[in-house]
Motif scaffolding. Sequence first.
Motif, mmCIF file in Angstrom:
data_model
loop_
_atom_site.group_PDB
_atom_site.id
_atom_site.type_symbol
_atom_site.label_atom_id
_atom_site.label_comp_id
_atom_site.label_asym_id
_atom_site.label_seq_id
_atom_site.Cartn_x
_atom_site.Cartn_y
_atom_site.Cartn_z
ATOM 1 N N GLN A 148 3.201 4.912 8.740
ATOM 2 C CA GLN A 148 2.202 5.973 9.239
ATOM 3 C C GLN A 148 2.704 7.445 9.315
ATOM 4 N N GLU A 166 0.095 6.666 4.714
ATOM 5 C CA GLU A 166 0.216 5.199 4.642
ATOM 6 C C GLU A 166 1.002 4.034 3.747
ATOM 7 N N ARG A 209 0.739 -1.445 -0.035
ATOM 8 C CA ARG A 209 0.249 0.163 0.454
ATOM 9 C C ARG A 209 1.316 1.604 0.576
ATOM 10 N N TYR A 210 0.280 2.225 -0.231
ATOM 11 C CA TYR A 210 1.147 3.160 -1.002
ATOM 12 C C TYR A 210 0.492 4.706 -0.753
ATOM 13 N N LYS A 216 5.195 -7.702 7.819
ATOM 14 C CA LYS A 216 4.782 -6.315 6.683
ATOM 15 C C LYS A 216 5.639 -5.395 7.847
ATOM 16 N N ILE A 263 2.762 0.758 2.889
ATOM 17 C CA ILE A 263 2.990 -1.227 3.866
ATOM 18 C C ILE A 263 3.825 -1.734 3.231
ATOM 19 N N THR A 291 4.460 -0.919 8.515
ATOM 20 C CA THR A 291 3.610 -0.458 8.114
ATOM 21 C C THR A 291 4.240 1.341 8.924
ATOM 22 N N GLU A 345 5.676 -6.172 12.198
ATOM 23 C CA GLU A 345 4.677 -7.408 12.182
ATOM 24 C C GLU A 345 5.378 -8.136 11.476
#
Length: 97
Positions: free
Chosen positions: A64, A51, A46-47, A60, A53, A62, A90
């Motif tokens: 933020q 955020e 995700r971009y 993972k 990820i 992340t 994580e």
Amino acid sequence: MQKRYQWKDNLLSVLEVPGDLAEKETVVTITGKNQAVIENYKSLLRYTKEEIIILTFRGKITLQGSNLEIPWYTTEEMRVSGRFFLVILEQQEAKNE
């Protein structure tokens, strides 16, 4: 099983292979609240400006914050800049090999 791991550890030691590279560990270097370099990652999940990820070989990461961007990346490392508010690591449970 124990001999297998000892043999692998001895080989890596003799060849002077860094542990993070040998074990596919991700290296995260954070400089202040505005820059991070992520090495040895798998893919980007995700971009957005708030955020990012990143999928690693073991879980993972992340990030933020605000005004997040990726000014450069390669298949092995990327730089993230912006203002970080939160970093979450994580880790998946290790599979028995």
